[in-house]
Motif scaffolding. Structure first.
Motif, PDB file in Angstrom:
ATOM      1  N   GLY A   9      49.611  37.696  68.814  1.00 40.46           N
ATOM      2  CA  GLY A   9      49.233  38.791  69.694  1.00 40.46           C
ATOM      3  C   GLY A   9      48.467  38.294  70.905  1.00 40.46           C
ATOM      4  O   GLY A   9      48.117  37.113  70.998  1.00 40.46           O
ATOM      5  N   LEU A  18      56.154  38.719  74.074  1.00 41.55           N
ATOM      6  CA  LEU A  18      55.333  38.063  73.066  1.00 41.55           C
ATOM      7  C   LEU A  18      56.183  37.862  71.822  1.00 41.55           C
ATOM      8  O   LEU A  18      57.119  38.648  71.568  1.00 41.55           O
ATOM      9  N   LEU A  20      55.504  37.647  67.794  1.00 41.12           N
ATOM     10  CA  LEU A  20      54.584  37.730  66.672  1.00 41.12           C
ATOM     11  C   LEU A  20      55.165  36.993  65.472  1.00 41.12           C
ATOM     12  O   LEU A  20      56.390  36.985  65.279  1.00 41.12           O
ATOM     13  N   ARG A  38      52.789  49.285  63.583  1.00 39.14           N
ATOM     14  CA  ARG A  38      51.747  49.218  64.601  1.00 39.14           C
ATOM     15  C   ARG A  38      50.922  50.486  64.579  1.00 39.14           C
ATOM     16  O   ARG A  38      51.395  51.539  64.160  1.00 39.14           O
ATOM     17  N   LEU A  86      57.931  44.473  77.453  1.00 38.71           N
ATOM     18  CA  LEU A  86      56.824  45.229  76.881  1.00 38.71           C
ATOM     19  C   LEU A  86      56.303  46.289  77.846  1.00 38.71           C
ATOM     20  O   LEU A  86      56.302  46.091  79.075  1.00 38.71           O
ATOM     21  N   THR A  91      51.046  48.901  73.308  1.00 41.56           N
ATOM     22  CA  THR A  91      49.702  48.431  72.957  1.00 41.56           C
ATOM     23  C   THR A  91      49.268  49.000  71.617  1.00 41.56           C
ATOM     24  O   THR A  91      49.289  50.217  71.412  1.00 41.56           O
ATOM     25  N   TYR A  94      49.332  45.255  65.480  1.00 40.33           N
ATOM     26  CA  TYR A  94      50.595  45.094  64.772  1.00 40.33           C
ATOM     27  C   TYR A  94      50.346  44.451  63.410  1.00 40.33           C
ATOM     28  O   TYR A  94      49.634  43.445  63.314  1.00 40.33           O
ATOM     29  N   THR A 116      47.345  41.909  64.186  1.00 41.36           N
ATOM     30  CA  THR A 116      47.126  41.151  65.412  1.00 41.36           C
ATOM     31  C   THR A 116      47.235  42.117  66.590  1.00 41.36           C
ATOM     32  O   THR A 116      48.131  42.964  66.634  1.00 41.36           O
ATOM     33  N   GLN A 117      46.308  41.986  67.524  1.00 42.49           N
ATOM     34  CA  GLN A 117      46.236  42.936  68.638  1.00 42.49           C
ATOM     35  C   GLN A 117      47.219  42.558  69.730  1.00 42.49           C
ATOM     36  O   GLN A 117      47.277  41.405  70.174  1.00 42.49           O
ATOM     37  N   VAL A 118      47.978  43.539  70.178  1.00 45.70           N
ATOM     38  CA  VAL A 118      48.864  43.391  71.332  1.00 45.70           C
ATOM     39  C   VAL A 118      48.407  44.374  72.395  1.00 45.70           C
ATOM     40  O   VAL A 118      48.320  45.576  72.130  1.00 45.70           O
ATOM     41  N   THR A 119      48.103  43.854  73.571  1.00 45.24           N
ATOM     42  CA  THR A 119      47.677  44.695  74.686  1.00 45.24           C
ATOM     43  C   THR A 119      48.596  44.449  75.874  1.00 45.24           C
ATOM     44  O   THR A 119      48.743  43.311  76.318  1.00 45.24           O
TER      45      THR A 119
END
Length: 122
Positions: A9, A18, A20, A38, A86, A91, A94, A116-119
């Motif tokens: 992430g 990205l 993952l 998510r 994306l 956001t 996940y 895991t953070q996805v921004t």
């Protein structure tokens, strides 16, 4: 001891990509499906994608179809989620989860990773 660990992430601009990873330990991934979920702040958990154990069939939520690709490497006991094009609405934190079968309902999964953070932001 069953363990799932997500990684990959981060912060990415709209339109970016990205990948993952969900690394499994304590069991053999060959016989289990992996689902990706998510959860965005203030929203319910959403099923994103799943890959089956038997024939590697893949399933996607309509919101990510055509942009995300799930795959597995049984030799590495790892499942990947390639996320392209994306959008800010992607956001979220996940998570991956495992069960013998694919489900988009998270209540059917007993084992989860820590997330895991996805921004996605400019």
């Amino acid at each position: 001891q069953v363990q799932l660990v997500e990684s990959g992430g981060g912060l990415v601009q709209p339109g970016g990509s990205l990948r993952l990873s969900c690394a499994a330990s304590g069991f053999t991934l060959d016989y289990y499906a992996i689902g990706w979920f998510r959860q965005a702040p203030g929203k319910e958990r959403e099923g994103v994608s799943c890959i089956s154990s038997s024939d590697g069939s893949t399933y996607y939520a309509d919101s990510v179809k055509g942009r995300f690709t799930i795959s597995r490497d049984n030799a590495k006991n790892t499942v990947y989620l390639q996320m392209n094009s994306l959008k800010p609405e992607d956001t979220a934190v996940y998570y991956c989860a495992t069960d013998p079968h694919c489900w988009f309902n998270g209540t059917f999964y007993d084992y989860w990773g820590q997330g895991t953070q996805v921004t996605v932001s400019s």
